[in-house]
Motif scaffolding. Structure first.
Motif, PDB file in Angstrom:
ATOM      1  N   MET A 196      66.307 112.884 -27.616  1.00 28.43           N
ATOM      2  CA  MET A 196      66.690 111.625 -28.024  1.00 28.43           C
ATOM      3  C   MET A 196      65.210 112.206 -29.704  1.00 28.43           C
ATOM      4  O   MET A 196      63.720 112.538 -28.827  1.00 28.43           O
ATOM      5  N   GLU A 197      65.711 111.355 -30.472  1.00 26.49           N
ATOM      6  CA  GLU A 197      64.754 111.948 -31.569  1.00 26.49           C
ATOM      7  C   GLU A 197      63.458 111.060 -31.496  1.00 26.49           C
ATOM      8  O   GLU A 197      62.981 109.770 -31.014  1.00 26.49           O
ATOM      9  N   GLN A 198      62.350 112.091 -31.899  1.00 27.60           N
ATOM     10  CA  GLN A 198      61.204 111.346 -31.463  1.00 27.60           C
ATOM     11  C   GLN A 198      60.366 110.537 -33.055  1.00 27.60           C
ATOM     12  O   GLN A 198      60.735 111.622 -34.171  1.00 27.60           O
ATOM     13  N   HIS A 199      59.568 109.595 -32.852  1.00 24.58           N
ATOM     14  CA  HIS A 199      58.704 109.066 -34.284  1.00 24.58           C
ATOM     15  C   HIS A 199      58.012 108.236 -33.655  1.00 24.58           C
ATOM     16  O   HIS A 199      57.545 108.128 -32.384  1.00 24.58           O
ATOM     17  N   ASP A 200      56.760 108.461 -35.052  1.00 27.47           N
ATOM     18  CA  ASP A 200      55.530 108.231 -34.422  1.00 27.47           C
ATOM     19  C   ASP A 200      55.030 106.501 -34.500  1.00 27.47           C
ATOM     20  O   ASP A 200      56.382 105.701 -34.321  1.00 27.47           O
ATOM     21  N   ASP A 201      53.634 106.421 -34.261  1.00 26.02           N
ATOM     22  CA  ASP A 201      53.842 104.533 -33.735  1.00 26.02           C
ATOM     23  C   ASP A 201      54.810 104.009 -34.771  1.00 26.02           C
ATOM     24  O   ASP A 201      54.601 103.083 -34.480  1.00 26.02           O
ATOM     25  N   LEU A 202      54.149 104.327 -36.456  1.00 24.55           N
ATOM     26  CA  LEU A 202      54.369 103.115 -37.544  1.00 24.55           C
ATOM     27  C   LEU A 202      55.968 103.099 -37.353  1.00 24.55           C
ATOM     28  O   LEU A 202      56.254 101.718 -38.059  1.00 24.55           O
ATOM     29  N   TYR A 203      56.829 104.171 -36.908  1.00 24.61           N
ATOM     30  CA  TYR A 203      58.131 103.329 -37.032  1.00 24.61           C
ATOM     31  C   TYR A 203      58.556 102.396 -35.730  1.00 24.61           C
ATOM     32  O   TYR A 203      59.403 101.732 -36.370  1.00 24.61           O
ATOM     33  N   TYR A 204      57.844 102.391 -34.730  1.00 20.72           N
ATOM     34  CA  TYR A 204      58.380 101.270 -34.237  1.00 20.72           C
ATOM     35  C   TYR A 204      58.026  99.906 -34.648  1.00 20.72           C
ATOM     36  O   TYR A 204      58.260  98.816 -33.885  1.00 20.72           O
ATOM     37  N   ILE A 205      56.401  99.937 -34.511  1.00 15.32           N
ATOM     38  CA  ILE A 205      55.067  98.681 -35.157  1.00 15.32           C
ATOM     39  C   ILE A 205      56.482  98.052 -36.468  1.00 15.32           C
ATOM     40  O   ILE A 205      56.902  96.766 -36.353  1.00 15.32           O
ATOM     41  N   GLU A 206      57.089  98.809 -37.171  1.00 12.76           N
ATOM     42  CA  GLU A 206      57.798  98.455 -37.669  1.00 12.76           C
ATOM     43  C   GLU A 206      58.889  97.821 -37.799  1.00 12.76           C
ATOM     44  O   GLU A 206      59.461  97.101 -37.895  1.00 12.76           O
ATOM     45  N   LYS A 207      59.817  98.858 -36.597  1.00 12.93           N
ATOM     46  CA  LYS A 207      60.643  98.115 -36.384  1.00 12.93           C
ATOM     47  C   LYS A 207      60.929  96.570 -35.382  1.00 12.93           C
ATOM     48  O   LYS A 207      61.114  95.594 -35.579  1.00 12.93           O
ATOM     49  N   VAL A 208      59.654  96.791 -35.083  1.00 13.39           N
ATOM     50  CA  VAL A 208      59.105  95.289 -33.889  1.00 13.39           C
ATOM     51  C   VAL A 208      58.771  94.324 -35.223  1.00 13.39           C
ATOM     52  O   VAL A 208      59.460  93.300 -34.913  1.00 13.39           O
TER      53      VAL A 208
END
Lengths: 134, 188
Positions: free
Chosen positions: B1-13
């Protein structure tokens, strides 16, 4: 001999330790709580602070008041109405007198308490709705 | 699975994809729970508090501007939430002054101990640290937070944070030395 005398070694050792772990369903619990709050927030947006029934009552009272004023002005409501239905009019008048006499006996302080309670309840309801998700 | 940093998930949320917050929870739950457990000393209460921290973070995501690392911001929320809960519930926080810090050498040895034993001794020693010291040590040594980041988390000056961390490290050494002595004595 293994000696620890600098930060790097301590860092390495601390990193070997295991942190405490919450239950397996921890993430699920957090997400469920978040989704529940989100759902409640959406539902709450659709609920008005004062319900539909409240506004129906207010409208009825206003309509009644306006009707009374209009009828008084045109002279429909006057002492002469008793001539149309004398018996019925007497009974209604008697009943009204009894009700107003009873109301008149209620002390003013009780009336004030009831009014203040109603206002407080209304404010409390308004505030609790406002603060529900703040 | 592709790894993303925290900011990626924060922007998604932030864009409305709430379920992406689960990645954040998964990533940080152990540290947050460990700090909460250290403070509350009760697993159920600690789990409840850790959940509250994540929910608080979720509701405050809009306030996160990205000027600091997300982890620093999260630990700051955790630290302050735990401390405020402790004050509210009047838990007994062991004072920094309760442990005497002697001006002694930091060195000690793990001669004759297996890796597993060494890890267990260190875990026990960490548990004996006061709450605030434990948090600083874990965040600095385990989570690789810098002194500046620790200062933000604990709302202290950089120099005060250095002193606090130095004292925490000293205490850890003292506790470890005592534990090692006890272990050796029990073997003799």
């Amino acid at each position: 001999m293994k000696e620890i005398n600098n930060d790097m070694e301590l860092k390495k050792l601390v990193k070997e330790t295991r942190l405490e772990k919450p239950g397996n369903d921890f993430t699920l619990k957090v997400m469920n709580r978040i989704f529940d709050e989100e759902t409640a927030k959406i539902l709450n947006k659709g609920i008005k602070v004062l319900g539909k029934n409240f506004w129906v009552f207010v409208l009825l009272f206003v309509a009644l008041g306006i009707t009374m004023i209009i009828l008084s002005a045109t002279g429909v409501i006057s002492g002469d109405s008793s001539t149309l239905l004398p018996e019925a009019s007497k009974t209604i008048t008697r009943e009204y007198q009894t009700i107003f006499e009873k109301i008149g006996k209620v002390p003013l302080s009780i009336g004030a308490i009831l009014t203040a309670s109603s206002i407080l309840l209304l404010i409390e309801r308004f505030m609790s709705k406002k603060n529900l998700f703040s | 699975m592709e790894q993303h940093d925290d900011l990626y998930y924060i922007e998604k949320v932030k864009s409305g994809l709430t379920n992406h917050f689960s990645y954040i929870v998964e990533n940080y739950k152990d540290v947050v729970f460990s700090i909460a457990l250290k403070v509350l000393k009760n697993r159920d209460e600690a789990e409840e508090m850790a959940q509250e921290v994540f929910i608080k973070v979720y509701h405050s995501l809009d306030k996160f501007r990205g000027s600091s690392k997300f982890s620093t911001w999260l630990y700051s929320v955790t630290y302050n939430h735990c401390i405020s809960q402790v004050r509210k519930k009047k838990y007994d926080i062991r004072s920094l002054e309760n442990v005497q810090i002697a001006d002694e050498d930091d060195d000690f040895n793990f001669d004759g101990f297996s890796e597993e034993e060494r890890r267990e001794i260190l875990e026990s020693a960490l548990k004996k640290l006061p709450e605030d010291d434990y948090t600083l040590v874990i965040l600095y040594y385990y989570e690789d937070q810098t002194i500046e980041e620790l200062a933000r988390v604990a709302k202290l000056s950089v120099s005060n944070t250095k002193v606090k961390l130095f004292r925490a490290r000293k205490k850890l050494h003292i506790i470890l030395n005592e534990m090692l002595k006890e272990e050796i004595d029990s073997l003799l």
